[in-house]
Design an enzyme around this catalytic site. Sequence first.
Site, mmCIF file in Angstrom:
data_model
loop_
_atom_site.group_PDB
_atom_site.id
_atom_site.type_symbol
_atom_site.label_atom_id
_atom_site.label_comp_id
_atom_site.label_asym_id
_atom_site.label_seq_id
_atom_site.Cartn_x
_atom_site.Cartn_y
_atom_site.Cartn_z
ATOM 1 C CE LYS A 1 10.120 -3.935 -110.931
ATOM 2 N NZ LYS A 1 10.678 -4.689 -112.060
ATOM 3 C CG MET B 1 -23.838 2.856 -137.002
ATOM 4 S SD MET B 1 -25.627 2.979 -137.184
ATOM 5 C CE MET B 1 -26.165 2.738 -135.511
ATOM 6 C CD GLU C 1 -2.040 -4.894 -120.977
ATOM 7 O OE1 GLU C 1 -2.413 -5.013 -122.169
ATOM 8 O OE2 GLU C 1 -0.973 -5.356 -120.544
ATOM 9 C CG PHE D 1 12.221 -2.540 -121.500
ATOM 10 C CD1 PHE D 1 12.102 -2.759 -122.858
ATOM 11 C CD2 PHE D 1 11.526 -3.374 -120.630
ATOM 12 C CE1 PHE D 1 11.317 -3.785 -123.355
ATOM 13 C CE2 PHE D 1 10.736 -4.397 -121.120
ATOM 14 C CZ PHE D 1 10.632 -4.602 -122.487
ATOM 15 C CD GLN D 2 7.545 -3.500 -120.992
ATOM 16 O OE1 GLN D 2 7.483 -3.714 -119.779
ATOM 17 N NE2 GLN D 2 7.024 -4.320 -121.887
#
Length: 606
Positions: free
Chosen positions: A205, A516, A93, A155-156
Site C-alpha cells: 500500500k 468422472m 477472486e 492483518f491480511q
Amino acid sequence: MSERATPEATDESSAEQADGTADAPTETTATADQTPEERAADRPVTTGAESVIRALENAGAEAAFGVQGGAIMPVYDALYHSDSIRHVTMAHEQGAAHAADAYGVVAGVPGVCLATSGPGATNLVTGIADADMDSDAMLALTGQVPSDMVGSDAFQETDTTGVTAPITKHNYFADDPDTAGDMVGEAFALSEAGRPGPTLVDLPKNATLGETDREPGPATTPKNYNPETEATAEAVDAAARAIESADKPLLLFGGGVVKGDATETARQFAVDHGIPVATTMPAIGSMPEDHDLCLSWAGMHGTGYANMAITHTDCLIAVGCRFDDRLTGGVDTFAPEAEVVHVDIDPAEISKNVHADYPLIGDAGTVLEQVDAELAHSPDATEWREQCRQWKEDYPMDYATPEDEPLKPQFVVECLDAATGDDAIVTTGVGQHQMWAGQYWTFREPRTWVSSHGLGTMGYGLPAAIGARLAADDDQEVVCIDGDGSFLMTMQELSVAVREELDITVAVLNNEYIGMVRQWQDAFFERRRMAAEYNWVPEFDKLAEAFGARGWRVDEYDQVADAIEEAVAYDGPSVIDFHVDPETNVYPMVASGGANGQFALTEDQL
Ligand SMILES: Cc1ncc(C[n+]2csc(CCOP(=O)(O)OP(=O)(O)O)c2C)c(N)n1
C-alpha cells in the site's frame, strides 16, 4: 476480532487522506483511443496506483476482473478514472482469475485480474495455477500490506510472491511508487511474450499510495528475456530431411499453435504437404474438425483414429505441445514407431517427457515456415492418408440413444452445436461433460474452445464464460457446458453475468454425480461410489431465476431443441438444467499410463 475493528480500517481512512485524488474525482478520464502522451497530459500521474493503471492503459488492457479490499483500494481508486478499462466485479477472486484467463485465451492478449492481500490473493491461486499449466497470458495485481509491516503478521498479510512463485512465469514485489507502473507494464508484456504464462505484481500500500510524478514507459519485456524465434538452419535442414522421407507423417498441433497465432500457417503446412493432423486438447479448433486431414484430438479420451495415427506414425511433427501424460499415456508406448520432430519456443520442453530426435526451438509459425521452405518435396503419404481415413470409419465417435434410457449427454452437446454458429465459444468445467463437449462439438476456429486442461479445475466454466463474453465479438455465442459438480463450485458468478447483462448460455449436463469420479470408481474401485453421488443438487433452473437469469429444466429428448432455441435466443444469462443419464461413461478411454493404441470402448475392455 471483527474486520471493522482491525488496523485495516484505520489504514483505509488514512488512505483517503494520503491519496489526494481519492475523494475528489475529476471529470477527466483516460480513454482507449488516447496516446500515452495525451493521457499523461490530460491526467498526469501523481501516485504509484495511478502509474499502475496508466501502465495498464498504455499496454492496451481493456478489461479487468477483480474483487475490492483494503490493500488494493488505492489501485481501484485510480481505476475509477479510467474510461478505457472496463472493470467487472466478480463474486469470488477465483472467478476473477478464471475470467481473466479466458479473456486472454479468446482475445489473444493478457487478461487482468485484481485482488486484495491475504485471502484475496490466495483465492486467486487456483486460477493462476490453472493459467500456468495451460500457458495462458494473464496478469494478476494483488494488494499487499505496507512494506514496513511485511513480516509482522499484519492483518491480511500473506507472502503472495512466495505463494505464487512456483505457479507464475515471473512475479514482482513493487514497493516503490516510482517504478510500480513500469513493473506492471513489464509483467503485462512478459506474460504474453514467448511461451505465455501468468505474471503477478504484488503492490504494497505504501507504493500505491506513495507520491510519484513518473509516467510509466511502454510495456516492454525484460532486456534479458529473448526467446529464440527462429530455429537454426542445421536443425531445420535435418528435420526437413526426416519429414521428406517419412511414409506415415503426422502433425500434432499443441496449444502453442493457437497461442502463437500460428493457426493459418500450421493449417497451410498440413494442406500443402498432405499431412494428417491430430491435436492436443488445448489445440482444439486449430484445425477445422470437419477437414479431411483432421483426426481431432488425441489422448485419454481422444478419438480412436487420432490415437491409432499416433501409434503408427513414423514421423511425428509435434508443434507447441508439452506431451502431457493425458496425451501420451505411458511415454514408453507413445508413438513407438516414430522419429519425433518437436517445435517449441520453450527449450525446457524439448525431451522433457518425450525424446525429440529433431528439436526445433522457435516460434511455431516461424519455424513451420522455415521447414516449409526447406522441404524439397512433400512426403509420399497417399497410403497413409487412406489408412487414417479408414480408421475414421473403423472407430467413429458415436453413441446409442435407446428409448428406454434417459437423455444422453452427447445428444445435448450435438444439439447445442447445431443451434449455434461455427464460431461459437465453448467453455467447460472439468469432468465427463468436458470430454463430451470436446468430443461431440465440431470445432472449426481457434480460440473457441476454452477449458481447463493441465490443472483440471472444476468450476472453471462459468467465470471463463464471463471472461470469454467480454473478449468475444458481439455476434459470437458463448456457451458454457458444465457439470453439476463443477457448476456448484462457482455458480455465484451467475450474479455477475446478470448484473453485467452478459449473453451467456449455461448448459448443465446434470447427472447428479461427480460423474468422472463415478466412472473411475466403477472401473477401478469395484463400483464403490464413495462420495460421488450428488443427488442433493439444487434445481438449477430455479436457482438461475433467483439470480435474475432465465432457467429451464429438460428431461426428455423432445424438450431439448426448444429449450436450447429459447436460451440461445434470450439476450442475457440463461441456464438449462439437462437431466442426463447418470450411468453414461466417456469413451474411448486410454487407461492411465496405457498405450494410445489400446483404447477401451466399453468398461470391460479397460
Ligand atoms: C477443484 C477440483 N476438485 C476435484 C476435482 C476432481 N474431479 C475431477 S472430475 C470430477 C467430477 C466432476 O463432476 P461434474 O462437474 O459434475 O462433471 P461430470 O464428470 O459429472 O460431467 C472431480 C471431482 C477436480 N478436477 N477439480
